[in-house]
Design a protein around this motif. Structure first.
Motif, mmCIF file in Angstrom:
data_model
loop_
_atom_site.group_PDB
_atom_site.id
_atom_site.type_symbol
_atom_site.label_atom_id
_atom_site.label_comp_id
_atom_site.label_asym_id
_atom_site.label_seq_id
_atom_site.Cartn_x
_atom_site.Cartn_y
_atom_site.Cartn_z
ATOM 1 N N PHE A 205 -65.423 11.296 12.922
ATOM 2 C CA PHE A 205 -64.441 12.328 13.244
ATOM 3 C C PHE A 205 -63.945 13.019 11.975
ATOM 4 C CE2 PHE A 205 -60.084 13.761 13.829
ATOM 5 C CZ PHE A 205 -60.195 14.545 14.968
ATOM 6 N N VAL A 206 -63.625 12.239 10.953
ATOM 7 C CA VAL A 206 -63.105 12.812 9.705
ATOM 8 C C VAL A 206 -64.152 13.689 9.028
ATOM 9 C CG1 VAL A 206 -62.360 12.211 7.356
ATOM 10 C CG2 VAL A 206 -61.342 11.071 9.330
ATOM 11 N N VAL A 207 -65.383 13.203 8.936
ATOM 12 C CA VAL A 207 -66.436 14.001 8.302
ATOM 13 C C VAL A 207 -66.666 15.302 9.067
ATOM 14 C CG1 VAL A 207 -68.924 14.078 7.826
ATOM 15 C CG2 VAL A 207 -67.581 12.076 7.153
ATOM 16 N N TRP A 208 -66.759 15.216 10.383
ATOM 17 C CA TRP A 208 -67.031 16.418 11.161
ATOM 18 C C TRP A 208 -65.825 17.346 11.264
ATOM 19 C CZ3 TRP A 208 -71.624 18.280 11.973
ATOM 20 C CH2 TRP A 208 -72.703 17.414 11.838
ATOM 21 N N GLN B 288 -67.565 12.951 16.926
ATOM 22 C CA GLN B 288 -68.161 13.999 16.098
ATOM 23 C C GLN B 288 -67.774 15.383 16.604
ATOM 24 O OE1 GLN B 288 -72.194 12.691 16.607
ATOM 25 N NE2 GLN B 288 -72.199 11.553 14.691
ATOM 26 N N TYR B 289 -67.958 15.612 17.875
ATOM 27 C CA TYR B 289 -67.640 16.935 18.415
ATOM 28 C C TYR B 289 -66.137 17.175 18.486
ATOM 29 C CZ TYR B 289 -72.443 18.119 19.088
ATOM 30 O OH TYR B 289 -73.756 18.438 18.845
ATOM 31 N N GLY B 290 -65.376 16.102 18.650
ATOM 32 C CA GLY B 290 -63.926 16.229 18.565
ATOM 33 C C GLY B 290 -63.515 16.714 17.184
ATOM 34 N N GLY B 291 -64.178 16.201 16.162
ATOM 35 C CA GLY B 291 -63.927 16.669 14.800
ATOM 36 C C GLY B 291 -64.271 18.136 14.634
ATOM 37 N N GLY C 151 -58.781 17.641 3.427
ATOM 38 C CA GLY C 151 -60.019 16.988 3.875
ATOM 39 C C GLY C 151 -60.469 15.900 2.922
ATOM 40 N N GLY C 152 -60.371 16.173 1.616
ATOM 41 C CA GLY C 152 -60.754 15.171 0.623
ATOM 42 C C GLY C 152 -59.844 13.951 0.674
ATOM 43 N N ALA C 153 -58.532 14.188 0.760
ATOM 44 C CA ALA C 153 -57.578 13.080 0.811
ATOM 45 C C ALA C 153 -57.768 12.244 2.076
ATOM 46 C CB ALA C 153 -56.146 13.613 0.739
ATOM 47 N N LEU C 154 -57.978 12.914 3.204
ATOM 48 C CA LEU C 154 -58.203 12.189 4.458
ATOM 49 C C LEU C 154 -59.481 11.349 4.382
ATOM 50 C CD1 LEU C 154 -57.072 11.726 7.295
ATOM 51 C CD2 LEU C 154 -58.397 13.700 8.056
ATOM 52 N N SER C 155 -60.495 11.867 3.724
ATOM 53 C CA SER C 155 -61.742 11.115 3.567
ATOM 54 C C SER C 155 -61.552 9.897 2.662
ATOM 55 C CB SER C 155 -62.845 12.027 3.016
ATOM 56 O OG SER C 155 -63.154 13.042 3.944
#
Length: 186
Positions: free
Chosen positions: A10-13, A134-137, A167-171
């Motif tokens: 989810f995070v990546v997508w 994935q699609y939710g992301g 996005g980077g911090a969440l990853s």
């Protein structure tokens, strides 16, 4: 553990989805990239994912799923954060390739991990959750980008940077959570 793998996807997508509508605008307004170069940069993610999915899937068969997945999420984080380091559009080709490489590590190893941890009669359901994540992301990413862009001032380079930094911090946080929560099956 299934939830952790779904969260990573989810995070990546969502990161991919968040920059999708803004990346061409950023490249045009802030990096002064030509339209053909924007196309090459946009394709970089897919090229990285395509080129590295099979080798990284094989690597996860050798070294284990967890190290490949966690490294992939962190690589995705680094690549996202690199966008704030320069406005030279040629570097963005490399950054997008690195994001694709991170995605290639998370995807196949995550799928294999799910196969490892789920009984056969629940496997399709588990893959359904992964695909939904994935699609939710992809759905949430662009929707998140709007308030993030506004949080960054709503115009100028920092409006774009806010999306990359978030996005980077969440990853990074997701990578840490994965290190603590997933365990390789026996």
């Amino acid at each position: 553990q299934l939830a952790a793998i779904c969260c990573a996807s989810f995070v990546v997508w969502s990161g991919f989805g968040a920059i999708l509508p803004y990346l061409p605008v950023f490249l045009r307004e802030q990096a002064h990239a030509s339209l053909p170069l924007i196309g090459v940069i946009a394709a970089g993610f897919s090229v990285g994912t395509f080129a590295f999915s099979a080798p990284l899937g094989r690597l996860s068969d050798t070294v284990g799923r967890k190290p490949v997945i966690v490294t992939g999420v962190w690589l995705y984080a680094v690549a996202s954060l690199l966008f704030v380091a320069t406005r030279n559009p040629y570097w963005f080709i490399l950054f997008r390739l690195l994001e694709g490489l991170g995605s290639a590590a998370v995807g196949p190893a995550g799928q294999a991990f799910i196969a490892d941890i789920t009984p056969e009669h629940r496997r399709s359901q588990a893959y359904g959750w992964l695909t939904s994540a994935q699609y939710g992301g992809l759905v949430i990413g662009p929707a998140l980008a709007v308030p993030l862009y506004s949080l960054g001032g709503g115009k100028g380079v920092w409006a774009f940077y806010t999306i990359f930094i978030f996005g980077g911090a969440l990853s990074v946080l997701t990578g840490l959570a994965l290190m603590l929560t997933i365990r390789e099956p026996a």
